[in-house]
Design an enzyme around this catalytic site. Structure first.
Site, PDB file in Angstrom:
ATOM      1  N   SER A 166       0.762  -1.041  -0.093  1.00 41.38           N
ATOM      2  CA  SER A 166      -0.105   0.026  -0.092  1.00 41.38           C
ATOM      3  C   SER A 166       0.695   1.328  -0.115  1.00 41.38           C
ATOM      4  CB  SER A 166      -1.104  -0.119   1.230  1.00 41.38           C
ATOM      5  OG  SER A 166      -1.922   1.074   1.010  1.00 41.38           O
ATOM      6  N   ASP A 210      -9.605  -4.284  -5.879  1.00 38.26           N
ATOM      7  CA  ASP A 210      -9.087  -3.405  -4.857  1.00 38.26           C
ATOM      8  C   ASP A 210      -9.594  -2.128  -4.891  1.00 38.26           C
ATOM      9  OD1 ASP A 210      -7.241  -2.065  -2.928  1.00 38.26           O
ATOM     10  OD2 ASP A 210      -5.577  -2.843  -3.673  1.00 38.26           O
ATOM     11  N   HIS A 215      -7.513  -5.793  -0.704  1.00 39.60           N
ATOM     12  CA  HIS A 215      -6.272  -4.549  -0.685  1.00 39.60           C
ATOM     13  C   HIS A 215      -5.042  -5.663   0.095  1.00 39.60           C
ATOM     14  CE1 HIS A 215      -4.092  -1.058  -1.155  1.00 39.60           C
ATOM     15  NE2 HIS A 215      -4.107  -0.953   0.301  1.00 39.60           N
TER      16      HIS A 215
END
Lengths: 265, 564
Positions: free
Chosen positions: A95, A219, A247
């Site tokens: 991320s 996602d 995610h």
């Protein structure tokens, strides 16, 4: 030297000529690598750490100014990697930490030869002027930040200790709260602002290391178009579209994640 | 559901299936299950009713899709990972989106069922409505925010207040410093008159010495070297006295902060006596009485001198016709009874008392009550700022002491300064005492010379004797009158206008003429504050020789006065 390792609650395991550094994203801590990192311990020295403000890092080291930009987090990464004498290592960032890794690699190119970017996003907010689709409108991100300011979701985990009087009976608070991903609400808000308002698109082109972009299906945080954008802008990269949804493929599909990283390395 | 229950059917099973279905659909909480991919495979009626949709509309969607954007992000970044790592999460506060776009505040619990290798098999989620709880939480959050804001405001306010107080204090201190300096300059102004008078005397002495030397060089008399030597010594002494006086005046005027130190009040008074006498003028006698075994006092020496000058100036103005100023020092014990009657906070104990008494006009009750107020004055415009006594009061209070006035209209005023006794006796600051006092020179011929300035008297006598006059010298009016009573052969009274001891030159002349109406009089004056200008003219048979004068001028004016 050891100061920076303590501050980041660094864990070193495994053995190998090269080092793999795993960096967690917004909302979690190094626990999120629990099903991926061990798979590399037989070939690599494996380093896990918490960003300042997350997990068991030294909260007193949190600096609103330094940690008001991803560059500041990247400086932290460079400092701790240098403390570990890292060269030509592998950086695995999830991320927001994918971009933190790119920035760190640009600050200190000798640190990493390979970058694994899991669900990266150089900019979360759409930019109609350049036809860039980040996945969120500016209003939606503002809604998120407002929401964090009135943090109902975090209430039960963050406020419970306060209501119960954590000074008197900390063990009660411990029972009541969800044990992972607990953060100081102020720091969480600050990290969210820093993350979701960042724009590091121009930093992609300068990455010298080869890179793997791991893109999940469906996602919400980093849509497929963003993964493709990152792949297109990085000078030397591969894109893998994963079966995993959501995610966090490192948690929802650790085997697939490990296999993809393995294949890349 | 443990499978053991399902495998042991009871007679009620056939009917309880409906009951169980009913329990599922209409349980007082929302309930849904999802497959390994997170897609909802079943949701109960309660939940679909809350969300305002058909249960079928929920099937196939993922749970986060039921959330608004912020919740969606938070779920993906926090609770989805949590669920995977813990296998469950509890009491997570979320908003669910309804079909009509509004939201339902809920609390969500979730459980993951996992296969042996840790993969998600299914997901079960219960949903509780939490509207009241959310409102309560919101109130708590708001209250906390208000409390935080109030605390911050208070901190800011405290900080601002502290800053402001510090600024005020600095300003006030600055103003007090300025006031002190202006009070001092006021006192300097008062001193200057007396000092100018003194200076003229000294200049006369110096000029006279130079003139003697000049004369001896031009037309040497008998033993010219000895005469020149005497003249040089006289001039040097005059110059040195002038230098001392200037130094004292400059020291007095110096701007300096308050420095309370142990001081010997008696020595300070003695040292100041010379300056005070100049301030008082010659018509007022100054008497100092030093108490035996006086304790050291703790105060700022410069300010105490300032206070004494202020009191002397007030005393002088209260005694336009002359009088007596007495400054006494003594030890004093202020007991509990006494301090109880004092309006300001004052600890009982040992003090050093400096009492300044005059024989002037005194003050009535109204003036007494206002005496210490700044700018209160009984003096004419231009004669005083009214800051004198307020300086005395301010200084005494700042020193931790006390001041009291006793006054009787027509009799006089006593101001008592009580300064705290200094218990640390290691170093008592000594004020250099002013030595030398006038002694009466004596002589016996036809000019009666009355002059309080020793050097000037000596010089004048020498000049006149050198010219062949018989000179009788007197240092003050009393001595002059005594000589007048004794000596029948006095042709000229040559007197200084300003004289010590309560009788000035004019009064002396009037007194002398009462017995000898034709007596010729020559006045001299360098500075006479009011004496000369009081009625602006001199009577017949009287003349004035202004100071400084040369021997030549003296000779000429004495001759002229005698020949008139």
């Amino acid at each position: 030297m050891s100061d920076v390792l303590d501050r980041h609650h660094v864990h070193v395991s495994g053995h190998g000529a090269r080092t793999m550094v795993f960096a967690h994203g917004f909302g979690c801590d190094q626990n999120m690598w629990r099903w991926v990192a061990p798979a590399f311990e037989d070939r690599f020295r494996v380093v896990l750490f918490d960003h300042i403000g997350a997990g068991r890092s030294d909260l007193s080291a949190f600096d609103h100014e330094r940690h008001g930009s991803l560059e500041g987090y990247a400086q932290d990464v460079v400092a701790l990697c240098r403390a570990l004498d890292l060269r030509d290592g592998v950086f695995v960032g999830h991320s927001v930490s994918a971009m933190i890794g790119v920035l760190a690699a640009r600050q200190a190119p000798e640190l990493f030869a390979d970058m694994v970017l899991v669900g990266p996003s150089p900019r979360y907010i759409d930019d109609p002027a350049t036809d860039y689709v980040g996945g969120f409108s500016a209003e939606q991100i503002e809604e998120l930040l407002d929401f964090l300011d009135n943090n109902h979701m975090g209430w039960s985990q963050n406020m419970a200790p306060v209501i119960m009087g954590n000074g008197d009976r900390p063990e009660l608070a411990e029972e009541l709260t969800n044990s992972f991903c607990r953060t100081d609400p102020d720091i969480a808000r600050h990290f969210a602002r820093t993350t979701f308002r960042s724009d590091n698109r121009d930093d992609l082109a300068g990455l010298a290391a080869r890179a793997l972009v791991l893109q999940c299906t469906d996602d919400v945080i980093a849509p497929e178009s963003v993964g493709r954008y990152v792949h297109a802008r990085l000078p030397d990269s591969q894109l893998v579209l994963m079966q995993a949804t959501g995610h966090c493929p490192n948690l929802s599909a650790p085997a697939e994640t490990v296999a993809a990283i393995d294949a890349f390395l | 559901m443990p499978s053991s229950e399902a495998s042991t059917p009871t007679p009620a099973t056939s009917t309880s299936n409906d009951q169980l279905l009913d329990l599922f659909e209409h349980a007082p909480c929302g309930y849904l299950t999802a497959g390994p991919d997170g897609r909802i495979d079943r949701a109960n009626r309660t939940l679909s009713d809350w969300l305002g949709v058909e249960p079928g509309q929920l099937v196939g969607r993922r749970f986060p899709e039921l959330l608004p954007i912020a919740g969606k992000i938070y779920y993906e970044t926090h609770f989805a990972p949590l669920l995977r790592m813990q296998g469950a999460f509890d009491e997570v506060a979320l908003d669910l989106r309804r079909g009509d776009g509004t939201v339902v505040p809920v609390l969500v619990n979730a459980r993951e069922r996992r296969s042996a290798d840790g993969r998600t098999v299914s997901l079960r989620i219960t949903v509780m409505r939490a509207r009241d709880r959310r409102r309560y939480e919101q109130e708590l959050l708001d209250a906390r925010r208000r409390a935080d804001a109030a605390t911050a405001e208070l901190r800011e306010l405290t900080h601002t207040l502290e800053t402001r107080v510090a600024e005020e204090l600095t300003q006030r201190q600055e103003a007090e410093n300025q006031l002190r300096q202006s009070q001092k300059m006021e006192a300097i102004g008062q001193l200057t008159g007396g000092v100018a008078h003194d200076f003229n005397n000294l200049l006369t002495v110096i000029l006279g010495g130079l003139e003697t030397i000049e004369r001896q060089l031009a037309t040497p008399g008998k033993d010219p070297l000895a005469r020149i030597g005497r003249a040089v010594a006289m001039a040097r002494q005059g110059a040195l006295r002038a230098a001392t006086l200037t130094a004292r005046l400059l020291a007095f005027a110096r701007r300096q902060p308050l420095q309370p130190k142990p001081i010997d009040a008696s020595r300070l008074v003695t040292g100041l006596a010379d300056l005070l006498q100049r301030t008082l003028g010659a018509t007022i006698a100054l008497e100092t009485v030093a108490g035996a075994g006086l304790w050291p006092a703790l105060a700022d020496a410069g300010e105490l001198e300032n206070a004494l000058v202020n009191l002397a100036v007030n005393a002088r103005d209260a005694m336009p016709e002359g009088g007596r100023l007495t400054i006494e020092t003594s030890n004093a014990c202020l007991d509990e009874d006494y301090v109880a009657g004092v309006p300001e906070p004052l600890p009982a104990g040992h003090y050093v008392l400096i009492a300044v008494s005059d024989t002037g006009c005194g003050m009535d009750q109204v003036a007494l009550q206002k005496a210490f107020e700044p700018f209160f004055t009984t003096k004419d415009v231009g004669k005083g700022t009214g800051l004198g006594l307020s300086q005395v009061y301010g200084f005494t209070r700042q020193s931790g002491g006390h001041v009291r006035i006793y006054s009787e209209p027509g009799h006089g005023t006593t101001v008592k300064l009580y300064l705290p006794r200094c218990l640390d006796t290691r170093c008592v600051d000594t004020v250099a005492p002013q030595p030398e006092n006038q002694a009466s020179p004596r002589g016996s011929e036809t000019v009666l010379l009355v002059e309080d300035h020793e050097d000037l008297l000596a010089y004048s006598v020498a000049v006149l004797r050198e010219l062949g006059y018989r000179v009788l010298a007197a240092p003050d009016a009393a001595a002059g009158l005594a000589l007048l009573g004794r000596e029948p052969e006095i042709d000229l009274l040559f007197t200084d206008m300003v004289l010590p001891g309560g009788v000035d030159g004019r009064q002396l002349a009037e007194e002398a003429r009462r017995d000898r109406p034709g007596l010729k009089v020559l006045f001299t004056s360098g500075y006479a504050r009011n004496a000369i200008l009081r009625n602006g003219r001199l009577e017949t048979g009287m003349d004035l020789l202004p100071k400084p004068f040369t021997g030549e001028a003296l000779a000429a004016r004495v001759r002229a006065a005698l020949d008139r």
